[in-house]
Each structure stands twice: as structure tokens, then as C-alpha cells.
Design an enzyme around this catalytic site. Structure first.
Site, PDB file in Angstrom:
ATOM      1  N   ARG A 198       0.837  -1.209   0.000  1.00 29.69           N
ATOM      2  CA  ARG A 198       0.000   0.000   0.000  1.00 29.69           C
ATOM      3  C   ARG A 198       0.867   1.252   0.000  1.00 29.69           C
ATOM      4  O   ARG A 198       0.481   2.264  -0.588  1.00 29.69           O
ATOM      5  CB  ARG A 198      -0.975   0.008   1.177  1.00 29.69           C
ATOM      6  CG  ARG A 198      -2.021   1.112   1.043  1.00 29.69           C
ATOM      7  CD  ARG A 198      -3.112   1.029   2.079  1.00 29.69           C
ATOM      8  NE  ARG A 198      -4.157   0.085   1.777  1.00 29.69           N
ATOM      9  CZ  ARG A 198      -5.335   0.407   1.226  1.00 29.69           C
ATOM     10  NH1 ARG A 198      -5.571   1.651   0.853  1.00 29.69           N
ATOM     11  NH2 ARG A 198      -6.257  -0.509   1.040  1.00 29.69           N
ATOM     12  N   GLU A 207      -9.611   6.451   7.296  1.00 26.27           N
ATOM     13  CA  GLU A 207      -8.180   6.656   7.107  1.00 26.27           C
ATOM     14  C   GLU A 207      -7.805   7.878   6.275  1.00 26.27           C
ATOM     15  O   GLU A 207      -6.810   8.549   6.588  1.00 26.27           O
ATOM     16  CB  GLU A 207      -7.565   5.409   6.459  1.00 26.27           C
ATOM     17  CG  GLU A 207      -7.576   4.199   7.362  1.00 26.27           C
ATOM     18  CD  GLU A 207      -7.183   2.931   6.607  1.00 26.27           C
ATOM     19  OE1 GLU A 207      -6.224   2.274   7.029  1.00 26.27           O
ATOM     20  OE2 GLU A 207      -7.844   2.608   5.595  1.00 26.27           O
TER      21      GLU A 207
END
Length: 784
Positions: free
Chosen positions: A332, A735
Site C-alpha cells: 500500500r 483513514e
């Protein structure tokens, strides 16, 4: 200057939807446990009454970062006051490795230790104090081995928990070489302690036929169920895991809640008595993983306008001693190394470095923030090289349309409105006027300097591991018209339960106060995914909606048969069901359906569509959609001491059609402050023997209310439904706002750069503590 409270009140007024149903989707509603939180009535695991015969657990910890275990004398431990049971790895009846994805995480040490604090053995005693006192009596003899304690050592020795991996688009080396300008740089990005208010805790109670009932402060109850079953060598259907709420998680309880549940269950199995295992704060900080520290570098080629023509980025994640979730986390970081910028010719490489420290783990953003830091440094460095405003460089590199909308992993950036969002924030924050004001202030002041920065965020929503993008839910409709929902998501303060209740209420058009959400239990909804990746509401909200629709369709079918009307003549509104010309209260009609033998319970299921990724080719669509936002931060620094203050923060964030503006704004505020803390005050320090020194609140500084900006302006993009078919066309909010804190770090760099009249780009590793700010200022002065 408006107060924080006044600002939030105005935001809630601005963002409440004008057309919302009785269920309240789109309306600001307080958290379902808000009153219990502030009154102290919310029940956490440590608040549960002690069971008859309950014991307390503790573990003996390694004092070495890397060593073979020569001998372990536990005779004094076994003889200690209150001790009932002592176990080592030899007492584990089933699996000894509890690695969540790849092996490498022994539940108790097997022959050697790989970090300071690694559990060696476990004790059950009659009190928490006696258990923790007893484990210190062990006599352990080690053969010390060479420890790897830095990323550079790991790279030099090719010490990795998983193989390196690259994502490639075009020929980046050729593009860099042929560009008009080339620069390079590197940055150390520090880790971060989760510092949840409720520490790691689990309790385990033996049940009939060798089963185990577990209460765990976990973001992933199904994984706890699986691992407890595996270490005990029993079927999964004999283990029930219950999680009502956590006092914060932030990723730290996704995989790393499981070891303590497993140890509690092992001790409960041996002693045949209930076990509670609660980590002391300093033990928690030493024995559980953090946000991965990264050491990243880049080389870039660009034109006279600052537009990137080619770029190479390497992200080196400090994974600690085992894989944990590091493979996906570094992936990621690689995925988000572009942030909001089009990288036409790009090579992004990720290394998963193995060190002899605690195994690092998931943390809000899951590697994305560490990846974004490099490209934001690139934007600042190009700006100083060309003598331009960093915002101008950012804007010229943003994703666009047609030939500038494909990522380095070959996913199209669709429905891209980042240009409009930034333009709106520029105007609402008075960015350009303030830029002039800041420059003037810096010309007139030699000691105090101001900095200003606007940074965007483009964050992909979905688990990058495809099979995790699924969720289930169970709904019971009772004969008094009340509703009970169970789903696979866990509540850690983020408001998931509140939003799911609103969604179910919206489907039935009843007041959300009539909808209860039960604790997350593995015997209600099986095989659940972790509550992570900002997907809690996206997945579980859709699953709950699916279950509600099934029951609703049954009620409609019953109405059409009983009252001989068409389905189109049955309407749900205002806690009533309208059937042709007749109107019934919701509760009355549910009672009729029960008498008519209609099933009033249903399960729902949802899986995220469209997503796929071929790791072999580095191509695919790992994300269902992107969440975007931007922040403007203004700081003031003292060039004599390095001290600084965040004066003002303006945030504009896109949440699609907000399910609950109050909760969404709270998430954005909290994420921004937590992101700012990661980049400014929260410093992890290990000594040269691998021992964590910042292991308590006195040595580790999270942001206080005094660190928040006095002028704090948070606004949601006016109702702009998600173009993808998410739950009520909302967008994830957990997030993405975290990375808005990068604007604070960039503003600090802007203030430091003013010392050189903006001709130099400072090197500022994170966290940018006052010491590091002062060192960067001194470097500016020395290099003029």
C-alpha cells in the site's frame, strides 16, 4: 477568531442534508455510546465482573534482541505466591505459529528470541500483580546473536521478511535522463505508537466439551477465533469470540490482539479456570508493533514547469522480526507513492526489511501515509529548485483526464474532482492572500518565521487482498417492532454501529432509536473480515442493508397477499406501513406478519465489485474508488529553539453523501490531529541493544489539546454522492483524513526554507520535533 466549538457547530449546520428519511441517513446523530463514554458506563473487557475462580495472566519477556535460548529455569516462577499455572511453547497442544498471513510469529518463543520483549512463557496467578511479579523470577540463559537494528543494515545484508517487489509504468530511467532537470533525495519517516486508551486485553473461559469463550479487544474477532482454535487444536465451532467495543484500535488490534487471546485460552485450557490477560501500558508498548518506520528515496526528472517526466521511488519498510501484515502494508505504501499526482514513467520498489525489533503492524492508513511522504517531499523539492510556490508544482502534477488519469499500477483514476476540490479550498482558505502575508511576515522577522502549505490526499478504498472485501450481517425483527442487528464490523469509537443502525432504520423508515446493534460475535456472523482499510461501513453497511431488504420484501409479499394489493401500493414511511388505503404502525404490521408465519430474521451478504490485482504483472484495480481531500496548514516557528505552533488548519474533505456529518467531521478532526502527531511529536526511540526507550506516556508524546490549531476549520464537500454504488453513495472516512496532517510537515518545511529566502529545500525527517526543526534551520543558515 472562531473557537473550535463554534467552527464545528457551523460545519454541522452546513453539511446536514435537507432531504433525509426518518431513519436519518444523512443526518447528524450522536454516537450510539456517547452518553456511556462520557459517563463511564460503557463496558469494556476490564469492566466485566470477575468470574468465579478467575485467574490473571502475564508473560516472561526476552531481554535480548536476538539470541538462542540455552536454558530457562522457571522453578522460582512456579513456586511464586499465587501462581497456579505456568506454560511454555511445549505446552501448546496445537499450532505454535500464529502468523496472520505468513508464518513467523510463535505464540511463545521456540528456541530463540528475535526482539526485546518477545514472550517466552506465560503465567496464571490469582491476581494481576502476583502474575506480573512472578514472571520476573525466571532465570534465562542466552547465547547472544548479532542483531539487525537499522534499515540500512537490513538492506546491506538482504534481510527481508518477504521478497522485494516493484510496480512499473513506462521507462522511468530513460525519462529521468532525458528530462530538463533531475534531482534526488531521501527521507526517514518515523513510526508511531497506537496509544489506544484501552490497552490490549482478552479474557477466556473454558466451556463444555473443550470449547472456549473469548472476550477480546480485537478488530478481527474471526481471526482470534481461528488462532485460538488452532493453538488449542479444536474445531472453530467450539470457539466463540465476542467484541462489544474497543477503547481505540487504529490498526493495533487487527492482528496483534490475537496473541493475548491465544495465551489466555492456553492458560484457561491448562488450569480449567477463566483467565484475564491485561497488558500494562509499558509492556503493551514494548511487546506490540507500531506503524512501520520507513526510509525512502527518490530520483526524479522534470520540465521547466515542474511537471514530472520520470521518477524512481524506493520505499524501505522496517517490518520488525516477522511478516505480520508487512507485505500488504509495503504494497500500500507503493500504491500510494503517487498520492494525487500523475506519474507517467515510474518505477516504485518496495523492500520489506527484517530487523530485530517487535513486528510492526497495521496503523491507520496501512502504509499509505509513509508512501505519500516521498512524493510530497518531491513536490516541495522541485518547487525550491525552480523557485516556485509548492502549490503550483502540486497543481501541475495532479491527475487529470484522458492521458493523465492512470496510476503506476494501471488503474484509471475515475470521477476525479481533485482539481475542483483544491480550487475550492484555495478560495475558502484565502490561500494566496495568506501566502503573500506569510512572505511579508518572514521578510520583516528574523527570529520567528511562518510557513504555509496546501497538500492533497487521494486514498484508495478497499482491502488490497481481494477476499477480505466481503461482509455479512444478521437482522432480527421482533414483534414489538424493534430491530436487532449483528454484523462483522467492530466498534472502536469510530461510529460504525451508529451508522449501521441508521442504514437499517432508513430501509424500514423507522426511528434509528428502535434499532439495536449487538456485540460482534463469531457465532452470529461467521468468517468476518477485520474492521480496517476504511471499509467498515462500506462492507457491513451494505450487508445490513441486504438483510433488511430481504425482510422488507417478505413484509411486502405478505401485505400483497393478505390485503390483495399490488407491491407498488405498499409503502414504508414514518414508522408506519401503508397498504393501499390502510395504514398500520410498524409494530402492528410486524405482529400481523408474525401471526401470518412470516420469517422476520434474515442474513445479508456483500462483496465489493470490480476490484482485482495481478501482483505478477503489477497491474489491476485494487481499489473500488478513491477518497479525496485537502488541507491548508499555517505554522509559526522559533528559529532559535525550533519550537513551533500550528496556527490554523483548513480542511475540505469529500465523503460522498455523508451518512452522518457529525461523525464524519469528528473522524476528520481526529485523523488530522493524529496524523499531525505522527509527523511532529510522536517519536519512537530504541537503544543500541534494541530496547524500546519510549515505552510510556512520560517518554512518548501524543498531541494534546494545546497542540491543536486555535483556528480549526473542517468542511465536508457539499453533498456529492459517490459515483460508485456504495452504501447510500457515501465514501469512507476512517483513514483518508489522516494524511491531511502532511500539510503541517510541509508547512514547517516552508517556514524553514524561508530562512534561505526559499532557495533551499530543507531536509526534515519525521517526526519533526523541535530539535529536528532547529537542526534544519541551522543547516539552512550554514548552506546559504
Amino acid at each position: 477568531m472562531r473557537s473550535l466549538i463554534d467552527i464545528n457547530k457551523s460545519n454541522l449546520a452546513d453539511t446536514s442534508q435537507s432531504s433525509v428519511g426518518l431513519g436519518g441517513v444523512g443526518r447528524s446523530k450522536k454516537h450510539e455510546s456517547a452518553d456511556k463514554h462520557v459517563s463511564g458506563a460503557a463496558i469494556y473487557i476490564d469492566d466485566r465482573p470477575e468470574l468465579r475462580g478467575q485467574l490473571h495472566a502475564a508473560v516472561g519477556q526476552s531481554t535480548m534482541a536476538h539470541a538462542n535460548i540455552i536454558s530457562m529455569d522457571l522453578s522460582a516462577v512456579k513456586a511464586a505466591e499465587g501462581v497456579i499455572a505456568v506454560i511454555t511453547v511445549n505446552d501448546v497442544p496445537g499450532h505454535t505459529d500464529i502468523g496472520p498471513v505468513f508464518p513467523g510469529d510463535p505464540v511463545l518463543a521456540i528456541g530463540k528470541v528475535e526482539f526485546v520483549g518477545q514472550p517466552l512463557f506465560a503465567v496464571a496467578a490469582t491476581s494481576h500483580e502476583l502474575a506480573n511479579r512472578a514472571v520476573k523470577l525466571a532465570k534465562v540463559e542466552y547465547e547472544e546473536l548479532e542483531a539487525i537494528l537499522t534499515v540500512k543494515e537490513a538492506l546491506a545484508k538482504q534481510s527481508f521478511v518477504r521478497p522485494p517487489f516493484s510496480m512499473v509504468r513506462g521507462d522511468s530511467d530513460k525519462a529521468i535522463a532525458s528530462a530538463l532537470h533531475q534531482i534526488s533525495g531521501e527521507i526517514n519517516v518515523g513510526g508511531q505508537e497506537h496509544f489506544y486508551l484501552e490497552g490490549q486485553i482478552s479474557s477466556a473461559e473454558p466451556t463444555e466439551e473443550g470449547g472456549m469463550s473469548v472476550f477480546s479487544s480485537s478488530q478481527h474477532p474471526s481471526e482470534v477465533q481461528k488462532l485460538v482454535a488452532e493453538v488449542l487444536d479444536i474445531p472453530l465451532n467450539k470457539v466463540v469470540v465476542d467484541t462489544r467495543r474497543m477503547g481505540g484500535g487504529f490498526g493495533g488490534k487487527e492482528t496483534q490482539a490475537a496473541p493475548w487471546a491465544c495465551i489466555a485460552a492456553l492458560l484457561a485450557n491448562v488450569s480449567k479456570r477463566p483467565i484475564k490477560f491485561k497488558l500494562n501500558r509499558s509492556d503493551d508498548m514494548c511487546m506490540t508493533g507500531k506503524r512501520h518506520p520507513f526510509e525512502n528515496n527518490y530520483s526524479v526528472g522534470f520540465d521547466k514547469d515542474g511537471q514530472i517526466k520520470g521518477i524512481n521511488i524506493t520505499v524501505n519498510g522496517n517490518c520488525g522480526y516477522s511478516p505480520d501484515l508487512s507485505d500488504a502494508i509495503v504494497d500500500r505504501a507503493m500504491f500510494h507513492s503517487d498520492n494525487a499526482y500523475f506519474l507517467d514513467q515510474a518505477t516504485v520498489t518496495g523492500n520489506r526489511c527484517k530487523l530485530n525489533t517487535v513486528s510492526h503492524t497495521a496503523y491507520r492508513g496501512f502504509g499509505g501515509p509513509q508512501g505519500m511522504m516521498t512524493i510530497e517531499m518531491v513536490m516541495d523539492d522541485i518547487a525550491r529548485y525552480l523557485g516556485k510556490d509548492p502549490l503550483a508544482i502540486r497543481k501541475v502534477n495532479l491527475y487529470g483526464t484522458d492521458d493523465r488519469n492512470e496510476t503506476h499500477y494501471h488503474q484509471k483514476v475515475e470521477h476525479n474532482k481533485i482539481h475542483e476540490l483544491i480550487a475550492s479550498l484555495e478560495e475558502s482558505s484565502d490561500y494566496h492572500a495568506r501566502r503573500e502575508s506569510v512572505s511579508e511576515f518572514n521578510r520583516e522577522n528574523t527570529i520567528l518565521k511562518k510557513g504555509l502549505a496546501l497538500t492533497p490526499v487521494k486514498f484508495g478504498i478497499s482491502f488490497t487482498v481481494q477476499h477480505l472485501n466481503q461482509a455479512g450481517a444478521l437482522i432480527h425483527l421482533y414483534t414489538d417492532g424493534t430491530i436487532l442487528v449483528s454484523h462483522g464490523g467492530t466498534e472502536m469509537g469510530q461510529g460504525l454501529y451508529t451508522k449501521v443502525a441508521q442504514i437499517v432504520a432508513e430501509e424500514f423508515q423507522v426511528d434509528s432509536e428502535t434499532v439495536g446493534v449487538s456485540s460482534t460475535r463469531t457465532d452470529k456472523v461467521p468468517n468476518t473480515s477485520p474492521t480496517a482499510a476504511s471499509s467498515g461501513t462500506d462492507l457491513n453497511g451494505k450487508a445490513a442493508q441486504a438483510a433488511a431488504i430481504i425482510i422488507k420484501d417478505r413484509l411486502i409479499e405478505f401485505a400483497t397477499e393478505k390485503y390483495e394489493v399490488k407491491a407498488s401500493e405498499v409503502r414504508f414511511a414514518n414508522s408506519q406501513i401503508h397498504v393501499g388505503t390502510d395504514t398500520f404502525s410498524f409494530a402492528d404490521f410486524v405482529q400481523q406478519a408474525y401471526i401470518g408465519r412470516v420469517s422476520l430474521s434474515a442474513t445479508g451478504f456483500y462483496k465489493t465489485p470490480k476490484i482485482h490485482f495481478d501482483r505478477a504483472t503489477g497491474k489491476g484495480r485494487p481499489f473500488f474508488y478513491y477518497s479525496t481531500g485537502a488541507a491548508v496548514s499555517e505554522v509559526l516557528i522559533d528559529t532559535l529553539t525550533g519550537e513551533y505552533k500550528l496556527l490554523r488548519a483548513d480542511i475540505l474533505h469529500d465523503v460522498g453523501h455523508s451518512l452522518n456529518p457529525a461523525i464524519d467531521i469528528g473522524q476528520i478532526e481526529g485523523a488530522f490531529i493524529q496524523g499531525m502527531g505522527w509527523l511532529t511529536t510522536e517519536e519512537l526511540v530504541w537503544n543500541d541493544k534494541g530496547r524500546l526507550l519510549s515505552n510510556n506516556p512520560a517518554t512518548y508524546k501524543i498531541p494534546a489539546i494545546s497542540d491543536a490549531p486555535i483556528d480549526f476549520r473542517v468542511t465536508l464537500v457539499p453533498d456529492d454522492p459517490n459515483r460508485e454504488q456504495t452504501i447510500y453513495n457515501s465514501k469512507a472516512v476512517g483513514e483518508p483524513p489522516f494524511m491531511l496532517g502532511i500539510s503541517v510537515w510541509s508547512a514547517l518545511k516552508d517556514a524553514i526554507s524561508s530562512v534561505s529566502n526559499y532557495t533551499l529545500s530543507p531536509s526534515l525527517d519525521t517526526p519533526a520535533t523541535p530539535e529536528r526543526v532547529l537542526w534544519a534551520v541551522e543547516a539552512m543558515k550554514a548552506n546559504q
